[in-house]
Motif scaffolding. Sequence first.
Motif, short mmCIF file in Angstrom:
data_model
loop_
_atom_site.label_atom_id
_atom_site.label_comp_id
_atom_site.label_asym_id
_atom_site.label_seq_id
_atom_site.Cartn_x
_atom_site.Cartn_y
_atom_site.Cartn_z
N ASP A 1 0.99 -0.91 0.39
CA ASP A 1 -0.05 0.40 0.02
C ASP A 1 1.17 1.68 -0.43
O ASP A 1 0.68 2.41 -0.79
N LYS A 2 1.86 1.65 0.74
CA LYS A 2 2.68 2.45 1.08
C LYS A 2 3.39 2.85 -0.52
O LYS A 2 3.26 3.38 -0.29
N LEU A 3 4.18 1.59 -1.18
CA LEU A 3 4.35 1.78 -2.32
C LEU A 3 3.09 2.67 -3.51
O LEU A 3 3.94 3.21 -4.85
N TRP A 4 2.13 2.08 -3.12
CA TRP A 4 1.55 2.36 -4.30
C TRP A 4 0.95 3.59 -4.18
O TRP A 4 0.78 5.53 -4.91
N VAL A 5 0.92 4.44 -3.06
CA VAL A 5 0.36 5.43 -2.13
C VAL A 5 1.62 6.99 -2.34
O VAL A 5 0.87 7.97 -3.30
N GLU A 6 2.85 6.51 -1.72
CA GLU A 6 3.78 7.48 -2.44
C GLU A 6 4.23 7.37 -3.73
O GLU A 6 4.26 8.77 -3.95
N LYS B 1 -9.53 8.55 -8.97
CA LYS B 1 -8.55 8.19 -7.63
C LYS B 1 -9.31 6.82 -7.34
O LYS B 1 -10.07 6.19 -6.95
N GLY B 2 -8.46 5.98 -6.10
CA GLY B 2 -8.69 4.05 -5.89
C GLY B 2 -8.32 3.61 -7.54
O GLY B 2 -8.68 2.15 -6.79
N HIS B 3 -8.34 3.75 -8.38
CA HIS B 3 -8.51 2.74 -9.75
C HIS B 3 -7.52 1.77 -9.64
O HIS B 3 -7.94 0.65 -9.21
N LEU B 4 -6.51 2.16 -8.72
CA LEU B 4 -5.66 0.87 -8.24
C LEU B 4 -4.79 1.02 -7.43
O LEU B 4 -4.72 2.23 -6.65
N PRO B 5 -4.35 -0.56 -7.14
CA PRO B 5 -4.18 -1.45 -8.10
C PRO B 5 -5.70 -2.18 -8.40
O PRO B 5 -6.51 -1.54 -7.02
N SER B 6 -5.87 -2.93 -9.51
CA SER B 6 -7.01 -3.33 -9.63
C SER B 6 -7.39 -4.47 -8.99
O SER B 6 -6.84 -5.14 -7.93
N SER B 7 -8.96 -4.79 -8.80
CA SER B 7 -9.24 -6.35 -9.06
C SER B 7 -8.40 -7.49 -9.04
O SER B 7 -8.90 -8.68 -8.27
N LEU B 8 -7.30 -7.42 -9.92
CA LEU B 8 -6.73 -8.14 -10.78
C LEU B 8 -6.46 -9.82 -9.65
O LEU B 8 -6.75 -10.94 -9.53
N TRP B 9 -5.74 -9.27 -8.22
CA TRP B 9 -5.20 -9.64 -7.76
C TRP B 9 -6.21 -10.77 -6.75
O TRP B 9 -5.99 -11.86 -6.22
#
Length: 199
Positions: free
Chosen positions: A101-106, A170-178
Amino acid sequence: ALEEAIAIDPESTQELARTASAFDSFRNSERFILLMESAVGVDYSRLKKLLAEKDWKKADEETVRVMHLAIQNLFEDDQVPVELNRDTIAFFPSTDLLTIDKLWVENSDGRFGFSVQKSIYRSFGGTEEFNGSIRDKFGDATGWRAKDSNGTASWRNSNQFEYNFSRAPKGHLPSSLWAGDGFFENSRDRLIALFSKLG
């Protein structure tokens, strides 16, 4: 020594290493930092690189890979679940979830990440209980649900997510692919369980 302690009880050992003064001299070393990013030995360097390069599609795919690897490493046997579901997410290492999460947010200036998605979900009154109206509002806000030319809303398939930063909501990624299945509508319980893990 530190690696052995982490293997025995990863998250409490990491918390001790973060707070105990005995580790002060190690905290800035690259090796220490890497050990603190994962409770189960996942290397996040490729995800870091892809996010730093703003390669959102590949970063989304790498997120899937590292999330599945974290669960596989956690269970360490032939009974490893093939997909992340509500039950396995309950065991997902918090350290690893927070690192991802931190990596995506930053790297997205606060635009992407699980915590961003959780905030959007909660802003509509979302809880751990399913509510179709809230689910649909979340899908509309994040762009996971799109309207066709007739105004009919449908959930995006995993190959239909938007990877252009300026067009992705905003909030589109990460997708629900996981979460597997391809459609968020079918995997909403997994996302709600993930939100609960974020605290």
